[in-house]
Design a protein around this motif. Structure first.
Motif, PDB file in Angstrom:
ATOM      1  N   UNK A 194       0.397 -21.192  31.927  1.00 52.11           N
ATOM      2  CA  UNK A 194       1.721 -20.889  31.677  1.00 52.11           C
ATOM      3  C   UNK A 194       2.463 -21.978  30.770  1.00 52.11           C
ATOM      4  N   UNK A 195       3.669 -22.407  31.266  1.00 57.03           N
ATOM      5  CA  UNK A 195       4.357 -23.439  30.642  1.00 57.03           C
ATOM      6  C   UNK A 195       3.752 -24.987  30.999  1.00 57.03           C
ATOM      7  N   UNK A 196       2.913 -24.864  31.896  1.00 55.40           N
ATOM      8  CA  UNK A 196       2.473 -26.169  32.149  1.00 55.40           C
ATOM      9  C   UNK A 196       1.114 -26.398  31.261  1.00 55.40           C
ATOM     10  N   UNK A 197       1.173 -27.578  30.866  1.00 56.96           N
ATOM     11  CA  UNK A 197      -0.239 -28.029  29.910  1.00 56.96           C
ATOM     12  C   UNK A 197      -0.941 -29.153  30.751  1.00 56.96           C
ATOM     13  N   UNK A 198      -0.584 -29.784  32.058  1.00 59.99           N
ATOM     14  CA  UNK A 198      -1.308 -30.626  32.764  1.00 59.99           C
ATOM     15  C   UNK A 198      -1.345 -32.056  32.147  1.00 59.99           C
ATOM     16  N   UNK A 199      -0.655 -32.447  31.429  1.00 61.44           N
ATOM     17  CA  UNK A 199      -0.598 -33.579  30.809  1.00 61.44           C
ATOM     18  C   UNK A 199       0.008 -34.701  31.725  1.00 61.44           C
ATOM     19  N   UNK A 205       3.923 -33.588  41.499  1.00 66.07           N
ATOM     20  CA  UNK A 205       4.906 -33.603  40.434  1.00 66.07           C
ATOM     21  C   UNK A 205       5.789 -32.184  40.609  1.00 66.07           C
ATOM     22  N   UNK A 206       6.969 -32.206  40.363  1.00 63.41           N
ATOM     23  CA  UNK A 206       7.682 -31.163  40.859  1.00 63.41           C
ATOM     24  C   UNK A 206       8.966 -31.125  39.554  1.00 63.41           C
ATOM     25  N   UNK A 242     -10.543 -40.178  42.667  1.00 66.79           N
ATOM     26  CA  UNK A 242      -9.232 -39.517  42.088  1.00 66.79           C
ATOM     27  C   UNK A 242      -9.566 -38.131  41.960  1.00 66.79           C
ATOM     28  N   UNK A 243      -8.706 -37.112  42.247  1.00 63.43           N
ATOM     29  CA  UNK A 243      -8.863 -35.792  42.111  1.00 63.43           C
ATOM     30  C   UNK A 243      -7.719 -35.461  41.274  1.00 63.43           C
ATOM     31  N   UNK A 244      -7.976 -35.006  40.059  1.00 64.07           N
ATOM     32  CA  UNK A 244      -6.876 -34.584  39.242  1.00 64.07           C
ATOM     33  C   UNK A 244      -6.797 -33.009  39.233  1.00 64.07           C
ATOM     34  N   UNK A 245      -5.630 -32.491  40.015  1.00 62.10           N
ATOM     35  CA  UNK A 245      -5.346 -31.162  40.142  1.00 62.10           C
ATOM     36  C   UNK A 245      -4.500 -30.492  39.086  1.00 62.10           C
ATOM     37  N   UNK A 246      -3.965 -31.243  37.922  1.00 58.00           N
ATOM     38  CA  UNK A 246      -3.353 -30.758  37.199  1.00 58.00           C
ATOM     39  C   UNK A 246      -4.197 -29.931  36.237  1.00 58.00           C
ATOM     40  N   UNK A 277       3.308 -25.748  42.114  1.00 62.39           N
ATOM     41  CA  UNK A 277       3.714 -24.393  41.700  1.00 62.39           C
ATOM     42  C   UNK A 277       4.198 -23.436  42.694  1.00 62.39           C
ATOM     43  N   UNK A 278       5.430 -22.917  42.681  1.00 64.27           N
ATOM     44  CA  UNK A 278       5.833 -21.948  43.619  1.00 64.27           C
ATOM     45  C   UNK A 278       5.549 -22.403  45.206  1.00 64.27           C
TER      46      UNK A 278
END
Length: 199
Positions: free
Chosen positions: A14-19, A125-126, A6-10, A70-71
């Motif tokens: 900015x406004x993202x906290x990866x949770x 995730x979008x 499993x590769x977690x790319x979070x 993102x973008x």
């Protein structure tokens, strides 16, 4: 299937906290572990060694990528991970060359991968709602995630010899992720993993 990487790319930016991607990665790990599948996990925001990461690809039967978008692209730390692992750690392990010959260099590009027989899947995730992809006149011009934003990503995986299995996409997760939708997504995602495991 006995081994899943499993590769977690979070990531936090900015406004993202990866949770959310942390949570989805945990759902994935828990599901496979509970079904007697051996699991390894990498978080791209933490320190890693490209050669060791390439060894994880060799070890796994299935590689599962979790990423926010993102973008309209994968975020920078995941792109860095891909570049470093495939280029610095992967040559001679994940691919031997670009597949071409000097006598006919226009054909067979991208056929030098060494991971034939192994699979991968992607979750995204979008902030975008699903309608952005399937309503005429909306921004994605009727192209789904795999045909549009992830097209280049899928080509990269094909280049190293991996075979795609259906991914899972989480839409409207910033404005529209109610507790009920979150719970429904969890149930639907575990069913998706069950379908992959039972194929």
């Amino acid at each position: 299937m006995k081994k899943v990487f499993i590769i977690n790319g979070g990531q936090v930016f900015g406004e993202s906290n990866g949770k959310l991607n942390d949570t989805i990665s945990q759902w994935t790990s828990n599901y496979f572990t509970n079904n007697e599948v051996e699991v390894r996990v990498t978080n791209v925001s933490e320190e890693y060694d490209p050669s060791t990461e390439a060894d994880n690809f060799l070890w796994a039967d299935l590689i599962v990528w979790h990423t926010p978008i993102w973008w309209f692209q994968v975020p920078f730390k995941l792109k860095q991970y891909i570049d470093e692992v495939l280029q610095l750690g992967g040559y001679g392990k994940l691919y031997k060359n670009d597949g071409r010959t000097r006598t006919n260099p226009e054909i067979n590009y991208g056929t030098g991968g060494l991971l034939q027989g192994k699979n991968y899947m992607v979750t995204t995730t979008w902030n975008a709602p699903k309608g952005a992809f399937n309503i005429e006149g909306e921004i994605m011009n009727l192209k789904n995630v795999d045909e549009g934003i992830l097209f280049g990503f899928h080509v990269s995986m094909k280049f190293i010899g991996l075979t795609k299995v259906d991914g899972f996409h989480f839409y409207d997760v910033m404005k529209g992720l109610t507790p009920e939708r979150f719970d429904n997504y969890h149930v639907e995602y575990e069913q998706h993993l069950a379908n992959i495991l039972n194929k």
